[in-house]
Design a protein around this motif. Structure first.
Motif, PDB file in Angstrom:
ATOM      1  N   THR A 243       9.525  55.161  59.972  1.00 38.02           N
ATOM      2  CA  THR A 243       9.665  55.780  61.403  1.00 38.02           C
ATOM      3  C   THR A 243       9.852  54.450  62.460  1.00 38.02           C
ATOM      4  O   THR A 243       9.832  54.596  63.639  1.00 38.02           O
ATOM      5  CB  THR A 243       8.176  56.389  62.044  1.00 38.02           C
ATOM      6  N   LEU A 245      12.768  53.166  62.632  1.00 43.52           N
ATOM      7  CA  LEU A 245      14.173  52.830  63.215  1.00 43.52           C
ATOM      8  C   LEU A 245      14.336  53.771  64.090  1.00 43.52           C
ATOM      9  O   LEU A 245      13.886  54.972  64.456  1.00 43.52           O
ATOM     10  CB  LEU A 245      15.074  53.463  62.131  1.00 43.52           C
ATOM     11  N   PRO A 246      15.385  53.617  65.471  1.00 44.66           N
ATOM     12  CA  PRO A 246      15.613  54.441  66.313  1.00 44.66           C
ATOM     13  C   PRO A 246      16.546  55.539  65.958  1.00 44.66           C
ATOM     14  O   PRO A 246      17.180  55.524  64.771  1.00 44.66           O
ATOM     15  CB  PRO A 246      16.186  53.657  67.418  1.00 44.66           C
ATOM     16  N   LEU A 247      16.637  56.639  66.737  1.00 43.99           N
ATOM     17  CA  LEU A 247      17.849  57.566  66.496  1.00 43.99           C
ATOM     18  C   LEU A 247      18.987  56.906  66.240  1.00 43.99           C
ATOM     19  O   LEU A 247      19.498  56.126  67.094  1.00 43.99           O
ATOM     20  CB  LEU A 247      17.543  58.815  67.358  1.00 43.99           C
ATOM     21  N   HIS A 248      19.790  57.156  65.264  1.00 41.86           N
ATOM     22  CA  HIS A 248      21.043  56.260  65.144  1.00 41.86           C
ATOM     23  C   HIS A 248      22.153  56.583  66.001  1.00 41.86           C
ATOM     24  O   HIS A 248      23.206  55.674  66.046  1.00 41.86           O
ATOM     25  CB  HIS A 248      21.384  56.451  63.699  1.00 41.86           C
ATOM     26  N   TRP A 249      22.224  57.904  66.324  1.00 38.70           N
ATOM     27  CA  TRP A 249      23.412  58.101  67.432  1.00 38.70           C
ATOM     28  C   TRP A 249      22.745  59.523  68.119  1.00 38.70           C
ATOM     29  O   TRP A 249      22.281  60.355  67.674  1.00 38.70           O
ATOM     30  CB  TRP A 249      24.538  58.489  66.849  1.00 38.70           C
ATOM     31  N   LYS A 250      22.852  59.568  69.500  1.00 40.06           N
ATOM     32  CA  LYS A 250      22.367  60.520  70.429  1.00 40.06           C
ATOM     33  C   LYS A 250      23.654  61.500  70.503  1.00 40.06           C
ATOM     34  O   LYS A 250      24.765  61.005  71.249  1.00 40.06           O
ATOM     35  CB  LYS A 250      21.914  60.051  71.689  1.00 40.06           C
ATOM     36  N   THR A 252      26.562  64.324  68.822  1.00 40.87           N
ATOM     37  CA  THR A 252      27.539  64.454  67.538  1.00 40.87           C
ATOM     38  C   THR A 252      28.861  64.223  67.897  1.00 40.87           C
ATOM     39  O   THR A 252      29.489  64.390  69.195  1.00 40.87           O
ATOM     40  CB  THR A 252      27.500  66.163  67.490  1.00 40.87           C
ATOM     41  N   SER A 253      29.580  63.382  67.266  1.00 38.25           N
ATOM     42  CA  SER A 253      30.876  62.832  67.458  1.00 38.25           C
ATOM     43  C   SER A 253      31.935  64.021  67.290  1.00 38.25           C
ATOM     44  O   SER A 253      31.698  65.138  67.020  1.00 38.25           O
ATOM     45  CB  SER A 253      31.331  61.760  66.389  1.00 38.25           C
TER      46      SER A 253
END
Length: 258
Positions: A243, A245-250, A252-253
């Motif tokens: 837990t 690590l931060p969310l890797h990307w906010k 959807t690409s």
């Protein structure tokens, strides 16, 4: 009939927690083993345990421990190999003596004690259970702990190998692998900085000796009668993932949406 439980590393921490749970829940007769005689004496006063002060790096002491407990206090039903040392030694500064002492205490002693237990059970026609205390360090290396991490990985394989060979004579061998557990241990001190870094887990709290002791008692008991050669990870979910690590990307690409 009350069980006779032999616990190494019993003077504090997880080992003491195991002794306390078996004594309170099962009325067990405890043979407590540790290198720290004064701390053992306090445990004996508190629990009425039999005590043996021994340095498990000494092969003769470790090899004779089971037979001594068996002869002095009756047949042993459960062995808990909880003794372990965790020095901080950078890899480039490691000496053969430093490496060997960790392996001797953390791996060779459990092997010698478990083998002696198997021989005693076979000779007397008794069954029994061994629970080794492993560590998450068996799966992930840490700076300054090459000797310790290696010893715990070896202990997990020793658990499986012993389970294969001792199963036919009715001796089950398992391991509990704790995450970071808060203990007051002069044998293995850690800084708060280290504890904070290593203790992150999905359940959001550090472990306590009773968390581990409960798993040890279950593995050694009748409810786990068909369990051997397993490593039970009692770590708040730390081995499942982190837990930290931060969310890797906010979001959807565009490519992911296609």
């Amino acid at each position: 009939m009350t069980p006779h439980v032999l616990v190494t590393g019993a003077a504090s921490g997880i080992g003491a927690g195991v002794c306390e749970l078996f004594a309170s829940a099962d009325g067990a007769r405890i043979t407590a083993v540790d290198v720290r005689a004064e701390a053992l004496s306090r445990l004996a006063d508190r629990l009425g345990a039999h005590v043996i002060a021994a340095d498990l790096a000494d092969a003769e002491a470790a090899g004779g421990l089971l037979d001594r407990a068996w002869q002095e206090h009756g047949p042993v039903d459960v062995v808990v190999n909880a003794a372990g040392i965790y020095p901080a030694t950078p890899f480039l500064e490691m000496t053969a003596a430093q490496w060997d002492r960790v392996q001797d205490v953390n791996v060779r002693a459990p092997m010698l004690i478990t083998a002696a237990f198997g021989r005693a059970c076979a000779a007397s026609g008794r069954t029994g259970s061994v629970v080794n205390i492993a560590s998450g360090a068996a799966l992930r290396a840490r700076p300054g702990a090459a000797h310790y991490c290696t010893s715990k990985a070896a202990l997990e394989m020793l658990t499986k190998a012993a389970a294969v060979e001792l199963g036919p004579i009715g001796v089950r061998v398992n391991a509990v692998s704790p995450g970071f557990v808060t203990v007051d241990s002069a044998a293995n001190p850690v800084t708060e900085e280290y504890a904070a870094a290593v203790s992150a887990n999905p359940l959001g709290r550090r472990g306590l000796p009773p968390d581990v002791a409960a798993a040890v008692r279950w593995l050694s008991g009748a409810e786990a009668a068909w369990v051997t050669g397993t490593v039970l990870r009692v770590d708040g979910g730390a081995s499942a993932g982190t837990t930290a690590l931060p969310l890797h990307w906010k979001g959807t690409s565009e490519v992911q949406q296609a």
